[in-house]
Design a protein around this motif. Structure first.
Motif, PDB file in Angstrom:
ATOM      1  N   PRO A 350       0.817  -1.219   0.000  1.00 48.49           N
ATOM      2  CA  PRO A 350       0.000   0.000   0.000  1.00 48.49           C
ATOM      3  C   PRO A 350       0.851   1.269   0.000  1.00 48.49           C
ATOM      4  N   MET A 355      -0.814   4.630  -0.921  1.00 51.93           N
ATOM      5  CA  MET A 355      -2.103   4.444  -0.238  1.00 51.93           C
ATOM      6  C   MET A 355      -3.307   4.616  -1.178  1.00 51.93           C
ATOM      7  N   GLN A 359      -5.612  -0.990  -0.283  1.00 52.57           N
ATOM      8  CA  GLN A 359      -5.960  -0.490   1.045  1.00 52.57           C
ATOM      9  C   GLN A 359      -6.443  -1.568   2.006  1.00 52.57           C
ATOM     10  N   SER A 360      -6.824  -2.721   1.467  1.00 48.87           N
ATOM     11  CA  SER A 360      -7.277  -3.767   2.389  1.00 48.87           C
ATOM     12  C   SER A 360      -6.092  -4.533   2.983  1.00 48.87           C
ATOM     13  N   ARG A 389      -3.478   1.362   8.778  1.00 45.53           N
ATOM     14  CA  ARG A 389      -4.936   1.267   8.934  1.00 45.53           C
ATOM     15  C   ARG A 389      -5.494   2.648   9.278  1.00 45.53           C
ATOM     16  N   VAL A 392      -5.661   4.643   6.222  1.00 48.79           N
ATOM     17  CA  VAL A 392      -6.785   4.229   5.380  1.00 48.79           C
ATOM     18  C   VAL A 392      -8.073   4.860   5.890  1.00 48.79           C
TER      19      VAL A 392
END
Ligand code: SF4
Lengths: 484, 210
Positions: A350, A355, A359-360, A389, A392
């Motif tokens: 990512p 980014m 993103q997962s 995270r 995100v």
């Protein structure tokens, strides 16, 4: 697998891809077997080192120091490599790197190139670019050859074909090398590869390689390998084109004393891998007459600029975190939609995509800490995962309940005790999330939130009562385990 | 738009402008840098490690080195052997076809069955021999293409650890250098170690004691 190169921009999101792959029981068996074997070998050769933790600490500090002074070390490398007869090129991104390699190969008159396994060339999808320019790339590492002939994609950074077993490899070789009578033993398969590539090594005048280390102090380059295909590519052709991320630089020759201990023991569980080659520019009468090295950024500077993400660049690509990761061991590498799979992929991909994609992936982890424990340069992968995270969710919306939940996770993870308590809670919380329909595809649910999500249902069969972390610590009483 | 080099360097400068500089000397080095093992222990450890890689090891004194070489070559049924320029002639037994590498072509190297060299040093802990492009060791391709490598290791050149080896190599760091730990191998198929993919499939060592 598909002919499509692994590309985070077009890949399915992790939980969906993982869900499909979990149905492939053969693949899961192969991955589990291979990672078990490497982990056991690693444990033995790490345990025999009384100073492993000191080496890890030196490795970490060395890499941190290098990143802080990256500019001066790259300039020093460039000066020294140039003085020794090498030609240094710079590439801002993958497209520029591809274009430089293709034009160098073309001006060397290459119709074919022989290649050493290089994740960097996979990252930039060099092979399709060479093919499009009418230059045929031959992968020479056994695993990469299996991938190339099988029209497959790498699933591991050290052992790219680890998802294939001997029968599958035999079928590929039989078909692609036209060897109907090929035997099934690993020795038969290796012999077939030797014969298949021998003539290429002796006759193809252009090679492409990656690099493990660029030595600023001397301008030298170090490549670590096992089979001798690397040495063939580095010494027999007239022209050698090496492509390396700017993160591959190390300050001094002496630093090899640390890194050449950490890397082989972590990567393949060997005290030393069969071959390390170190060369400096051009050596008259010994090896290529022309040597080019391409220093590639491709988003590494944006990782460098992020104080919390920066440690990702310390990675020496040993693959130990992949072997240790319960999520990777369940899904294999392809689910990550990137040539960098497993925990390192979950943080690196990512960020390499700034980014905007993948993103997962920061959620593709249970935060169990196994990756951190084995990492030879002590990259705190769980910390980076939580950081990513946060990024995100920040990009989503601050009002998003997931954003709040993840902030809580981040604060929990900062404290060992709170983390353990949360894990115990998480174990209770995860029970309702398990759906088993007997088809093997009830393993994964995409349920973001505090200790939720697919990350909490990983590997449930093997961790009924204790938290994964407790289980891990009991199971793997490695020296690497005491330090997190 | 600026060129790639200045743009990348400028990005790095921006990215690292906030961190605090540190010196290379400050990096902690609490790992083992040397060992107290005796010469005999080093010889035994190296031998053990080489055996782990399936290399054969014999000990010899300098006066009977050539005899030991002959025995090894005979056992491996190798007779066409490349030698690098500058190899000590006292190491060469009669009765074999030694071909000096005066720039043999790849195809010519490929027709030789073996290569005989000395080495710069050996690392006991990892079973590694280190070759550099100097007299007696030669260029890299010659120790790669033939299927058999016989290496003479003078016991005085054995060090215990990797850091000691690197320290000794430091003054000649600019030479083309190859670390060899056992014969060519791969574990790419089900993590089974298979000997001999592309490099020499057989590696033996004659250890010279005094
Ligand atoms: S993150 Fe650490 S363990 Fe994972 S590949 Fe990189 S160096 Fe190895």
């Amino acid at each position: 697998m598909s002919l499509q190169p692994l590309d985070p921009r077009t890949a399915e999101i992790f939980p969906m891809a993982a869900r499909h792959l979990l149905g492939d029981t053969q693949l899961r068996k192969n991955v589990r077997h291979a990672t078990d074997v490497i982990q056991n070998k690693r444990r033995i050769v790490v345990d025999e080192m009384p100073d492993w933790q000191e080496l890890r600490e030196s490795g970490k500090r060395l890499r941190e120091h290098t990143m802080q002074h990256l500019r001066e070390y790259l300039e020093q490398f460039e000066r020294n490599c140039t003085a020794a007869g090498g030609v240094v090129h710079w590439a801002r991104d993958a497209a520029e790197a591809r274009q430089i390699v293709v034009s160098l190969a073309k001006s060397a008159g290459a119709k074919e190139v022989i290649k050493i396994k290089s994740m960097t060339t996979e990252e930039i999808q060099l092979n399709p670019a060479l093919a499009a320019a009418g230059i045929r790339p031959y992968e020479t590492d056994l695993a990469e050859l299996i991938i190339q002939l099988g029209h497959d994609q790498p699933s591991h950074i050290v052992v790219p074909a680890l998802h294939k077993n001997r029968q599958q490899i035999r079928e590929i070789f039989r078909r692609e090398m036209n060897l109907p009578d090929l035997g099934p033993s690993p020795q038969d398969l290796a012999d077939a590869a030797r014969l298949f590539l021998r003539e290429k090594f002796l006759t193809v005048p252009t090679a492409v390689s990656g690099a493990n280390f660029l030595i600023a102090e001397t301008g030298g380059v170090c490549v670590v390998e096992s089979e001798g295909n690397g040495r063939m590519c580095l010494t027999l052709p007239d022209t050698l084109i090496t492509i390396a991320g700017i993160d591959k630089v190390i300050p001094r020759y002496e630093d090899l004393g640390v890194l050449l201990q950490l890397l082989p023991r972590s990567a393949t569980g060997e005290r030393m891998n069969p071959y390390n080659s170190i060369w400096t520019g051009v050596h008259p009468g010994d090896g290529p007459k022309a040597f080019h090295v391409i220093l590639m950024d491709n988003a590494r500077t944006s990782i460098l600029a992020d104080a919390e993400g920066r440690q990702t660049l310390n990675c020496i690509r040993c693959g130990a975190c992949q072997n240790a990761c319960p999520v990777y061991r369940q899904t294999g590498g392809h689910a990550y939609g990137s040539v960098y799979a497993g925990p390192i992929g979950a943080i690196l991909t990512p960020q390499l995509m700034q980014m905007e994609h993948a993103q997962s992936l920061p959620y593709a982890s249970s935060l169990c800490g196994a990756c951190y424990e084995v990492c030879p340069v002590k990259i705190n992968i769980p910390e980076v995962l939580i950081h990513l995270r946060n990024k995100v969710v920040k990009e989503k919306s601050w009002a998003d309940p997931e954003a709040i939940a993840l902030k809580t996770v981040a604060s929990i993870f900062r404290s060992e005790r709170r983390f353990r308590a949360a894990q115990r809670l998480g174990r209770i919380a995860e029970r309702p999330l398990v759906r088993k329909d007997g088809q093997g595809d009830g393993w994964i649910s995409w349920l973001p939130g505090l200790l939720g999500g697919w990350t909490q249902v990983r590997d449930l069969q093997s961790m009924p009562k204790e938290s994964f972390r407790e289980w891990w610590e009991k199971r793997a009483e490695t020296k690497g385990g005491s330090d997190v | 738009m600026s060129d790639a080099r200045s743009e990348i360097l400028a990005r790095i400068a921006r990215a690292t402008s906030t961190g605090s500089p540190s010196s290379w000397e400050e990096i902690p080095r609490d790992y083992r840098q040397s060992s107290t093992a005796s010469d005999r222990e080093l010889v035994d450890l190296l031998t053990h490690r080489l055996h782990d890689y399936d290399a054969q090891v014999v000990e010899a004194s300098s006066s009977d080195a050539a005899t030991a070489v002959a025995a090894m070559l005979k056992a491996r049924e190798v007779s066409r052997i490349v030698i690098p320029p500058g190899l000590q002639s006292s190491l060469l037994p009669p009765g074999f076809n030694f071909i000096e590498d005066t720039g043999l072509s790849h195809a010519e190297l490929n027709q030789c069955e073996g290569i005989l060299t000395e080495c710069t040093l050996a690392i006991a802990e990892t079973g590694t021999i280190v070759l550099q492009n100097v007299p007696g060791q030669g260029r890299r391709a010659a120790t790669l293409v033939p299927d058999y490598h016989l290496c003479i290791v003078d016991a005085a050149k054995i060090v215990a650890t990797v850091p000691e080896a690197i320290e000794r190599l430091n003054p000649t760091a600019h030479l083309a250098t190859t670390f060899i730990s056992g014969p060519s191998a791969t574990a790419d198929i089900e993590m089974t170690r298979i000997k001999g993919v592309h490099g020499p499939r057989f590696l033996d060592v004659v250890l010279l004691l005094e």
